[in-house]
Write a protein that holds these residues in place. Structure first.
Motif, PDB file in Angstrom:
ATOM      1  N   PHE A   5      -0.182  -0.484   8.428  1.00 21.38           N
ATOM      2  CA  PHE A   5      -0.658  -1.856   8.320  1.00 21.38           C
ATOM      3  C   PHE A   5      -1.131  -2.375   9.674  1.00 21.38           C
ATOM      4  CE2 PHE A   5       0.056  -6.472   8.510  1.00 21.38           C
ATOM      5  CZ  PHE A   5      -0.696  -6.889   7.414  1.00 21.38           C
ATOM      6  N   GLU A  62       5.803   0.912   6.153  1.00 18.79           N
ATOM      7  CA  GLU A  62       4.396   0.645   5.882  1.00 18.79           C
ATOM      8  C   GLU A  62       3.719  -0.062   7.051  1.00 18.79           C
ATOM      9  OE1 GLU A  62       1.858  -1.005   2.040  1.00 18.79           O
ATOM     10  OE2 GLU A  62       3.710  -2.038   2.622  1.00 18.79           O
ATOM     11  N   SER A  68       8.514  -1.087   2.885  1.00 16.52           N
ATOM     12  CA  SER A  68       7.580  -1.969   3.589  1.00 16.52           C
ATOM     13  C   SER A  68       7.804  -1.977   5.101  1.00 16.52           C
ATOM     14  CB  SER A  68       7.693  -3.398   3.046  1.00 16.52           C
ATOM     15  OG  SER A  68       9.013  -3.885   3.169  1.00 16.52           O
ATOM     16  N   GLU A  88      -3.393   6.047   7.582  1.00 14.73           N
ATOM     17  CA  GLU A  88      -2.766   5.983   6.265  1.00 14.73           C
ATOM     18  C   GLU A  88      -2.372   7.359   5.754  1.00 14.73           C
ATOM     19  OE1 GLU A  88      -5.068   3.811   3.460  1.00 14.73           O
ATOM     20  OE2 GLU A  88      -4.953   1.919   4.570  1.00 14.73           O
TER      21      GLU A  88
END
Length: 223
Positions: A70, A66, A63, A76
């Motif tokens: 985000f 990520e 995360s 992406e």
């Protein structure tokens, strides 16, 4: 005779005055032309954007990683990451990496690995990490691999979750693993020197402004 002489003098003065005005206009025109080259100088070439710099790269991680997509710092397509991702779970992403066929793979895993409920999370995670690198080398032999260090957490976050105190040990293990596997090791710790404002409210994840800083750091290191 005197009148004629005065007329001649006045005519001469007028001619001299006109000549002087003409000289001033010429000088003014010349002065303008001297500044023209500077005005016509080309603007310096714009720096390439971060998405263009990393357009053939993929960031593989949890995360923390990520956050690149985000916060819309990278597309992406250049980020293969998700909450709870560990080195072991990332082994399941090999086929996806092969489809993307990146020239450069940046791996940033560990924040979740060191919380894994096993007897020795660091040793277990590093073993899985080695397997991951081996799989990438086998499936994507031409891709360059870089290991990014696990980012620090705040004192408050470590107090809530004491297992974060093994981040330093884990990063040392990553450094040794990188040397053994002959891949690049990138220590991100200089990014946090004198900066206590980059973490998000939980003290683990990061605000949007952290990610361009990280990419600029990586880009400048690899010039």
């Amino acid at each position: 005779m005197t009148k004629k002489w005065m007329t001649f003098l006045l005519t001469g003065v007028a001619a001299a005055s006109l000549a002087a005005c003409g000289s001033q206009e010429t000088a003014s025109s010349q002065g303008t032309s001297l500044s023209t080259p500077a005005a016509n100088q080309q603007e310096p070439a714009a720096k390439p954007s971060l998405p263009s710099v990393f357009q053939t790269s993929v960031f593989l991680g949890d995360s923390i990683t990520e956050g690149l997509s985000f916060h819309d710092v990278l597309d992406e397509a250049n980020v293969a990451a998700g909450a709870g991702k560990t080195a072991e779970f990332a082994l399941e992403d090999i086929d996806d990496l092969v489809k993307r066929n990146p020239e450069h793979i940046y791996i940033q895993l560990g924040s979740d690995d060191i919380l894994w409920p096993v007897e020795n999370p660091v040793a277990y995670a590093l073993d899985q990490y080695a397997k991951l690198i081996g799989q990438i080398k086998e499936k994507l032999p031409n891709a360059k691999i870089s290991i990014l260090t696990v980012t620090p957490v705040t004192a408050e976050a470590e107090k809530k979750e004491p297992r974060y105190n093994t981040i330093g040990e884990y990063n040392q293990g990553l450094k040794e693993l990188a040397a053994k596997e002959q891949v690049e090791y990138i220590d991100l710790s200089p990014l946090f020197a004198g900066r206590s404002d980059l973490h998000d409210a939980d003290g683990i994840h990061f605000k949007a402004e952290f990610y361009p800083l990280m990419l600029e750091f990586i880009k400048n290191r690899q010039k």
